[in-house]
Structures are given as structure tokens and as C-alpha cells.
Motif scaffolding. Structure first.
Motif, PDB file in Angstrom:
ATOM      1  N   PRO A  90       4.841   7.719 -10.664  1.00 12.84           N
ATOM      2  CA  PRO A  90       4.304   7.869  -9.295  1.00 12.84           C
ATOM      3  C   PRO A  90       3.576   6.632  -8.775  1.00 12.84           C
ATOM      4  O   PRO A  90       3.434   6.462  -7.555  1.00 12.84           O
ATOM      5  N   ASP A  91       3.096   5.756  -9.663  1.00 12.52           N
ATOM      6  CA  ASP A  91       2.427   4.540  -9.210  1.00 12.52           C
ATOM      7  C   ASP A  91       3.402   3.404  -8.913  1.00 12.52           C
ATOM      8  O   ASP A  91       3.019   2.409  -8.283  1.00 12.52           O
ATOM      9  N   SER A 123       7.279   4.024  -8.448  1.00 11.28           N
ATOM     10  CA  SER A 123       8.509   4.389  -7.742  1.00 11.28           C
ATOM     11  C   SER A 123       8.415   4.259  -6.222  1.00 11.28           C
ATOM     12  O   SER A 123       9.404   3.884  -5.584  1.00 11.28           O
ATOM     13  N   PRO A 124       7.257   4.514  -5.577  1.00 14.26           N
ATOM     14  CA  PRO A 124       7.209   4.281  -4.126  1.00 14.26           C
ATOM     15  C   PRO A 124       7.435   2.811  -3.761  1.00 14.26           C
ATOM     16  O   PRO A 124       8.069   2.498  -2.745  1.00 14.26           O
ATOM     17  N   ARG A 130      11.088   2.064  -4.143  1.00 14.49           N
ATOM     18  CA  ARG A 130      11.844   2.650  -3.031  1.00 14.49           C
ATOM     19  C   ARG A 130      11.728   1.785  -1.776  1.00 14.49           C
ATOM     20  O   ARG A 130      12.708   1.615  -1.034  1.00 14.49           O
ATOM     21  N   GLN A 131      10.572   1.201  -1.523  1.00 16.95           N
ATOM     22  CA  GLN A 131      10.428   0.303  -0.378  1.00 16.95           C
ATOM     23  C   GLN A 131      11.300  -0.944  -0.535  1.00 16.95           C
ATOM     24  O   GLN A 131      11.944  -1.389   0.430  1.00 16.95           O
ATOM     25  N   GLN A 136      18.296   8.055  -3.049  1.00 21.23           N
ATOM     26  CA  GLN A 136      17.755   8.947  -4.059  1.00 21.23           C
ATOM     27  C   GLN A 136      18.593   8.923  -5.333  1.00 21.23           C
ATOM     28  O   GLN A 136      18.056   8.947  -6.453  1.00 21.23           O
TER      29      GLN A 136
END
Length: 333
Positions: free
Chosen positions: A232-233, A235-236, A239-240, A261
């Protein structure tokens, strides 16, 4: 078309995998190598441990291209920073019909060769700063390739690979050809899934997406592929970067088979794998930031995109690499 003389130029993890597979399939394989790797190849042959077990074969190894003679197929397996040196070294191996397949990460120097359109014949500066690569290897020799092989060196002539092998090849003019099929068949007979495509650039972008969303950030964080695409720290941020790269790829007409995805899930599914760039960083080797990252940013700039997140991650990776190089220099004095 008959392919008799095969040379692997560069016997690292990927080159070793290809050499072992081709040699154990009955092909006579020449390997251009040096140092401890050359000595080990001559004495022990090449050994590969992969999903199908252990493969071992003797190969004809030399550090002098003149000793190997003209080759019908050359698989150039080197890191991008060493590519110019390797292309200079293979000159004695070339005859008029020699096929050369660069097995190199990142955006290829030949991207705008062999096609028509507004960018035809232009040069990607980050991939070929002074045009030397294009001068050393005329376009008619080239077949493009995207190689999905995850491997690491266990020793100078011992390679380990824990994932399936896949190699996608295509003429840089997007034509299907007799020689392309001959190479595809040769690779397939060596136990590597081999596909021929009539649009190698689409496949290149797919691999570039995988490389650019993972390699530089792995150097910054030390994370595995699974962590990069699922933590969670992290993958965002990945993704950007993915969105920025997909926008650039679309600007150049690339058709990506997978939705964002799915790409994230595929990256997670690679497991606890350390990227090749992280391995290079750990081993104090030059990083392939120019072809994997800078070249894409260059293309984005031509298309009017800023790619701010990707730029920042590349800058962080470059800073860490430069700091390590400075420390190495200080420690050696």
C-alpha cells in the motif's frame, strides 16, 4: 533460410540462459565472453537450472571475435551501457546476411528506423547519444526482440531461472519474413516459447512498462516486484508511473494488450523477485537508466507530456547510483 553459426555476445544471466538452451537443443553455440566467465565456459561449459531442471552443455567460447568467424545469428546480450563496446567487438562476426538480435532492456536505438511516419529516421538521444549504434549496425541486420526471462548468475558459467521463458521477435519494418520464422523456430526448438510478431514496437512498450514501473523504484526502495505492485505504500506510486507511461505509449500509436489493473496484478504475481537494476545496484554496476527511463521521458517530451512522477523516481535512482559511485571512488583511494 539455414542458420548454422550462432553466437551469444555477452554471457551474463540472459546470455547464459540462451546459450544453455540452444546448446542443449543440439546447436553449435559460440559465446563471446571474457575474464572469469570465459575461463569457466572453456573449462566447465554452461549450466542452467530452470523450471525444467538442469541443462548443461559445452560451448565454443572466446574473447576474440576473429577466432569465432562470421556468424549467421548473433544474440547481443549485454547491458545498455556496454552496448556500443559490444557492437564494436562483433564487427568481425558480421557478413551481409547476418541477423543481429539485441537482447537489451529499454527503448532501442532503432525505434524510428524501418518505419514511415512523422518520426521516421529520427534518433532517440538517450538511447544513442551520438548515433554510434546506428552507424555500427545497419538496420538490415536487425530483428527486434522482447525477452521475458528472469534469471540470475549463480557463478561465472552457471545461471538460474525460476520463471517460464518467453521471447517475442519481429522485423523492425513490421513485416513477417522467412528469416524471422527461421529464428523463431530455432528458439522454440531450444525449449523457449518463441513468438513472431508483425508489430514489435507494441511488444517493446509492454516490456518497457514493466521495466520502468519497477526497476528505478526498486533501487530507491530495495523492494521486490511483489512489494512494488501490491504494497500500500508503493503501489499507488507505481500506478501513477504506469499511467504516465501508458499515455506516452498511446501518443506513439502503441497498442497495449493489458489494462492497468491487470498489469499491476501481473507484477504482483512475479513474486519476491529483485529486479535486474536492483541487482546491478547491489553489485556496484552501471544502471540502465538511460534506455529504461530517460528515453521514455524524451519521447514524452516530444509528445508534450511532462511525466513528473517518473522523472522524480529516475532522479532519485540516479542520485543513489552517483552516491555509491562516489563512495566507491573514495574507498579505492
Amino acid at each position: 533460410m539455414k542458420i548454422n553459426q550462432i553466437c551469444i555476445a555477452g554471457a551474463g544471466a540472459i546470455g547464459g540462459t540462451l546459450a544453455a538452451r540452444l546448446a542443449t537443443s543440439g546447436q553449435r553455440v559460440n559465446v563471446l565472453a571474457r575474464g572469469r566467465t570465459l575461463a569457466a565456459l572453456r573449462e566447465e561449459g554452461i549450466t542452467l537450472d530452470d523450471l525444467e531442471g538442469r541443462h548443461h552443455a559445452m560451448v565454443n567460447a572466446s574473447d576474440k571475435a576473429e577466432e569465432l568467424g562470421p556468424q549467421d545469428l548473433i544474440l547481443v546480450c549485454t547491458k545498455a551501457p556496454a552496448l556500443a563496446t559490444m557492437l564494436r567487438q562483433i564487427q568481425p562476426l558480421l557478413h551481409e546476411q547476418t541477423i543481429v538480435i539485441p537482447v537489451v532492456n529499454g527503448m532501442p536505438w532503432w525505434y524510428f528506423q524501418g518505419i514511415e511516419g512523422r518520426f521516421a529516421g529520427e534518433r532517440i538521444v538517450a538511447a544513442d547519444p551520438d548515433g554510434e549504434l546506428a552507424r555500427l549496425l545497419p538496420a538490415h541486420h536487425l530483428i527486434g526482440a522482447v525477452v521475458f526471462i528472469t534469471a540470475s548468475r549463480e557463478g561465472p558459467a552457471h545461471v538460474r531461472s525460476g520463471n517460464p521463458h518467453l521471447m517475442i521477435m519481429g522485423e523492425i519494418n513490421h513485416q513477417l519474413s522467412e528469416r524471422l520464422e527461421a529464428v523463431r523456430e530455432l528458439i522454440a526448438n531450444a525449449g523457449i516459447e518463441a513468438r513472431a510478431t508483425d508489430n514489435i514496437r507494441d511488444q517493446l512498450w509492454t516490456k518497457i512498462i514493466a521495466n520502468l514501473t519497477s526497476n528505478p523504484l526498486s533501487v530507491v526502495t530495495g523492494a521486490t516486484l511483489e512489494q512494488l505492485y501490491s504494497h500500500p505504500d508503493l503501489s499507488p506510486l507505481v500506478r501513477q508511473m504506469l499511467d504516465e507511461i501508458l499515455q506516452t505509449a498511446a501518443a506513439y500509436g502503441a497498442r497495449i494488450r493489458f489494462d492497468p489493473q491487470t498489469i499491476m496484478e501481473m507484477g504482483t504475481g512475479m513474486g519476491a523477485v529483485r529486479t535486474s537494476m536492483l541487482q546491478d545496484y547491489d553489485n556496484h554496476q552501471p544502471l540502465e537508466l538511460a534506455t529504461i527511463g530517460d528515453a521514455v521521458v524524451e519521447l514524452a517530451s516530444r509528445a508534450g507530456f511532462a511525466m513528473p512522477i517518473t522523472r522524480h523516481v529516475l532522479a532519485l535512482a540516479r542520485f543513489l547510483a552517483s552516491q555509491r559511485a562516489t563512495n566507491n571512488t573514495l574507498n579505492n583511494h
